[in-house]
Scaffold this active site. Structure first.
Site, mmCIF file in Angstrom:
data_model
loop_
_atom_site.group_PDB
_atom_site.id
_atom_site.type_symbol
_atom_site.label_atom_id
_atom_site.label_comp_id
_atom_site.label_asym_id
_atom_site.label_seq_id
_atom_site.Cartn_x
_atom_site.Cartn_y
_atom_site.Cartn_z
ATOM 1 N N SER A 208 0.864 -1.193 0.000
ATOM 2 C CA SER A 208 0.000 0.000 0.000
ATOM 3 C C SER A 208 0.890 1.228 0.000
ATOM 4 C CB SER A 208 -0.873 -0.025 1.253
ATOM 5 O OG SER A 208 -1.591 1.173 1.358
ATOM 6 N N HIS B 155 -0.992 -1.060 -4.413
ATOM 7 C CA HIS B 155 -2.298 -0.556 -3.993
ATOM 8 C C HIS B 155 -2.137 0.939 -3.701
ATOM 9 C CE1 HIS B 155 -6.250 -1.094 -2.024
ATOM 10 N NE2 HIS B 155 -5.810 -0.238 -1.099
ATOM 11 N N ASP C 180 -4.127 4.242 -2.393
ATOM 12 C CA ASP C 180 -5.320 4.750 -1.709
ATOM 13 C C ASP C 180 -5.546 6.214 -2.033
ATOM 14 O OD1 ASP C 180 -6.220 2.497 -0.108
ATOM 15 O OD2 ASP C 180 -4.341 2.706 0.992
ATOM 16 N N MET D 136 -7.974 9.334 -1.168
ATOM 17 C CA MET D 136 -8.965 9.786 -0.163
ATOM 18 C C MET D 136 -9.293 11.253 -0.381
ATOM 19 S SD MET D 136 -7.421 8.008 3.244
ATOM 20 C CE MET D 136 -6.752 6.342 3.224
ATOM 21 N N HIS E 211 -7.536 2.413 -5.260
ATOM 22 C CA HIS E 211 -8.670 2.233 -4.335
ATOM 23 C C HIS E 211 -9.256 3.617 -4.073
ATOM 24 C CE1 HIS E 211 -9.868 1.010 0.079
ATOM 25 N NE2 HIS E 211 -10.917 1.243 -0.676
ATOM 26 N N MET F 21 -11.422 6.034 -2.362
ATOM 27 C CA MET F 21 -12.243 6.303 -1.171
ATOM 28 C C MET F 21 -12.721 7.736 -1.275
ATOM 29 S SD MET F 21 -9.955 4.320 1.646
ATOM 30 C CE MET F 21 -8.540 4.253 0.594
ATOM 31 N N MET G 212 -12.921 -4.470 3.273
ATOM 32 C CA MET G 212 -12.210 -3.595 4.209
ATOM 33 C C MET G 212 -12.231 -4.283 5.572
ATOM 34 S SD MET G 212 -11.093 -1.109 2.446
ATOM 35 C CE MET G 212 -10.253 -0.424 3.881
ATOM 36 N N ASP H 198 -7.962 -5.575 2.912
ATOM 37 C CA ASP H 198 -7.280 -4.287 3.088
ATOM 38 C C ASP H 198 -7.467 -3.782 4.512
ATOM 39 O OD1 ASP H 198 -6.053 -1.854 2.706
ATOM 40 O OD2 ASP H 198 -7.573 -1.042 1.350
HETATM 41 C C1 DX5 Z 1 -6.769 1.614 4.940
HETATM 42 C C2 DX5 Z 1 -5.746 1.561 3.859
HETATM 43 C C3 DX5 Z 1 -4.707 0.480 3.955
HETATM 44 C C4 DX5 Z 1 -3.726 0.578 5.054
HETATM 45 C C5 DX5 Z 1 -3.085 -0.771 5.272
HETATM 46 O O1 DX5 Z 1 -7.666 2.652 4.649
HETATM 47 O O2 DX5 Z 1 -6.446 1.311 2.670
HETATM 48 O O3 DX5 Z 1 -4.009 0.405 2.738
HETATM 49 O O4 DX5 Z 1 -2.786 1.543 4.775
HETATM 50 O O5 DX5 Z 1 -2.050 -0.705 6.172
HETATM 51 P P1 DX5 Z 1 -2.062 -1.184 7.692
HETATM 52 O O6 DX5 Z 1 -1.316 -2.484 7.756
HETATM 53 O O7 DX5 Z 1 -1.347 -0.104 8.408
HETATM 54 O O8 DX5 Z 1 -3.493 -1.314 8.146
HETATM 55 ZN ZN ZN Z 2 -6.899 0.654 0.398
#
Ligand code: DX5
Ligand code: ZN
Length: 219
Positions: free
Chosen positions: A7, A32, A34, A36, A65, A67, A136, A174
């Site tokens: 990630s 991955h 993220d 947001m 991903h 969000m 999730m 995730d």
């Molecule tokens: C949560 C994120 C994850 C997170 C995973 O919103 O999408 O990618 O960073 O990492 P850890 O292991 O810190 O939960």
């Molecule tokens: Zn994610």
């Protein structure tokens, strides 16, 4: 086959190229990313410029991903960064079916992410469009949270549904994915593992060693 995907929100942004080169060397299966928006989740991360930068650094498949609220407004923006996979949240859109169609029309794998409190029945009428489902296992928004144990049962139930629909849909997990949670995720049918601070981005070992150690959990 189990796929490992670091990630990148947990990477060292000051040394992104170094981290990606090291993770590529370790043979990770995807990245991955993220995204947001401060509305769907109470945090901000990165945007399309970051995704383009990553694209220029690696050939490894990129998994975005989203969000964000109303993801249908932003599919073109991210698809045009040259990514291989995009997931949207069921809870973030009134137009789940059409946003998935839009992702597919771009030649990109389509995923739906569901929050811990969301029932799997909301996916019943989109299985024909799905390439993967993101369970999730923490509430989205922040790294470093604790796995919600009832998510094991959710993974198992989705796995049963996928078998009934007889489609090659992969389950991605995730949130707090690491040594303490991977064995049960695997047992219940997860295929894609998002690796954040719990598995790869911690100072216990180098990134490459952490990937190797994580891989041993699948032997
Ligand atoms: C949560 C994120 C994850 C997170 C995973 O919103 O999408 O990618 O960073 O990492 P850890 O292991 O810190 O939960
Ligand atoms: Zn994610």
């Amino acid at each position: 086959m189990h796929k490992l995907g670091p990630s990148l929100m947990c990477a060292d942004f000051g040394n992104l190229e170094r981290d990606i080169k090291e993770l590529d060397k370790a043979g990770v299966d995807f990245y991955h990313i993220d995204i947001m928006d401060g509305r769907f989740v109470p945090n901000f991360t990165i945007g399309p410029d970051f995704v383009k930068t990553v694209r220029n650094l690696t050939q490894t498949p990129l998994d975005v991903h989203l969000m964000v609220e109303d993801p249908e407004k932003h599919i073109d923006l991210f698809a045009d960064c040259g990514v291989e996979m995009i997931s949207v949240h069921q809870e973030s859109t009134q137009n789940l079916h059409s946003v998935l169609m839009k992702i597919k029309s771009k030649g990109i794998k389509a995923g739906v992410a569901i929050n811990p409190g969301t029932s799997i029945e909301f996916l019943d009428y989109v299985y024909d469009l799905l390439d993967y489902i993101v369970v999730m296992t923490v509430n989205p928004g922040f790294a470093g949270q604790k796995f919600i144990p009832s998510m094991y049962e959710k993974i198992a139930k989705i796995n049963e549904k996928i078998k009934a629909y007889n489609r090659p849909i992969e389950i991605q997990v995730d949130g707090n994915i690491g040594a303490s949670t991977i064995p049960s995720c695997k047992e219940n049918g997860a295929a894609m593992y998002v690796l954040g601070t719990s598995a790869v981005f911690n100072s216990n070992h180098s990134l490459e060693e952490n990937v190797k150690l994580t891989r041993t959990l699948f032997n």
